[in-house]
Design an enzyme around this catalytic site. Sequence first.
Site, PDB file in Angstrom:
ATOM      1  NE  ARG A   1      58.358 -20.625 -68.512  1.00  0.00           N
ATOM      2  CZ  ARG A   1      58.370 -19.295 -68.437  1.00  0.00           C
ATOM      3  NH1 ARG A   1      58.302 -18.562 -69.527  1.00  0.00           N
ATOM      4  NH2 ARG A   1      58.449 -18.683 -67.265  1.00  0.00           N
TER       5      ARG A   1
ATOM      6  CG  ASN B   1      64.327 -27.227 -60.965  1.00  0.00           C
ATOM      7  OD1 ASN B   1      63.867 -26.558 -60.046  1.00  0.00           O
ATOM      8  ND2 ASN B   1      65.194 -28.214 -60.758  1.00  0.00           N
TER       9      ASN B   1
ATOM     10  CG  HIS C   1      62.163 -21.023 -66.947  1.00  0.00           C
ATOM     11  ND1 HIS C   1      61.771 -21.439 -68.197  1.00  0.00           N
ATOM     12  CD2 HIS C   1      62.156 -19.658 -66.991  1.00  0.00           C
ATOM     13  CE1 HIS C   1      61.541 -20.382 -68.962  1.00  0.00           C
ATOM     14  NE2 HIS C   1      61.761 -19.297 -68.259  1.00  0.00           N
ATOM     15  CB  CYS C   2      59.647 -26.564 -66.098  1.00  0.00           C
ATOM     16  SG  CYS C   2      61.295 -26.909 -66.701  1.00  0.00           S
ATOM     17  CB  ILE C   3      56.510 -25.212 -62.208  1.00  0.00           C
ATOM     18  CG1 ILE C   3      57.403 -24.400 -61.263  1.00  0.00           C
ATOM     19  CG2 ILE C   3      56.985 -26.663 -62.302  1.00  0.00           C
ATOM     20  CD1 ILE C   3      57.308 -24.818 -59.788  1.00  0.00           C
TER      21      ILE C   3
END
Length: 365
Positions: A93, A353, A355-357
């Site tokens: 992300r 989490n 969304h971050c990956i």
Amino acid sequence: MKKLDSCPKADGYRMPAEFEEHAGTYMIWPERPDNWRNGAKPAQKVFTEVANTIGKYEPITVCVSDAQYQNARGMLADYVRVVEMSNDDSWMRDCGATFVINDKGGLRAVDWSFNAWGGLVDGLYFPWDKDDRVASKMCELEQADRYRLDDFILEGGSIHVDGEGTAMVTEECLLSEGRNSHLTKKEIEQKLKDYLNVEKVLWVHEGIYNDETNGHIDNMANFVRPGVIALAWTDDKNDPQYKRSSEALEYLENETDAKGRKIKVEKIYTPSPVLITKEESEGVDAVDGTLPRQEGDRLAASYVNYYTGNGFVAVPVFGDPNDELAIKKLQELYPDRKIEPIYAREILLGGGNIHCITQQVPKAK
């Protein structure tokens, strides 16, 4: 693929909302032993679950270093595309390309400068040069020309858009000293307007408590649809998160979006504080220049760090009583999508989490 000298706004390109249709999703495989415990083995299991889940709904590409290629290929489902790509860590992300589209079927990308969340001021690792090249490599794979900003640092997790002219960020992150301290708030806002093609930027004061990204918006608040925002919330006035969420609620409820709509805020309760255990902290290699993981440290746990894809929402859960509340609330907010809960403590231990990956490639119309 070409490096462009103009900007998306001038060329009629915009960043679509995450809830608009995707052509696919990208991820990066975790392996860094000074961030992921036990040689990243537990994290790799969860990344596999995330990738395999997304791949049931839309094309998924996982970028993997040469050293981990065989392992990842063996763990991931056959329908997951695996490509070799050098990287410094697995936060797609934040280091990946931000794709923009026009109404003629065009797809391009914004390639921001990446400095590991703060560079030499308060960044989380050094070096970060491989991560800074990820976006341009994605553009090669997607055959998309790119707008490269050598003089502007931004991570994908620090922005959300509604697809109709409104962006949302936090002051805590975008005004932090390690990003673009040579620019004023007004100048930073102008960059967002030019490169995301938005008319209005909502500046939430702070993100989730103890978020080592300097309070990324994607852990705190998200556009469910234009005019509706999901916000991480707690009723516990003794929790340091309470002040942050209360300020955000008051600010957002008194704002309008680019189209003049009054904003409706939907609260999603956070889990009880998630603390690193002794065993978890001891599983991470201690290396100079990276952030240590200490027993008892509070992690920035939030259900708002969910990923919205074609027909689904992948939401992190933590084995907490509020898991069910979050799933129920998201099902109400996204009645036409399947809610896919994934036990994501291992991703959280690495500092982010679901969304971050992940990073979406929008479908050009």
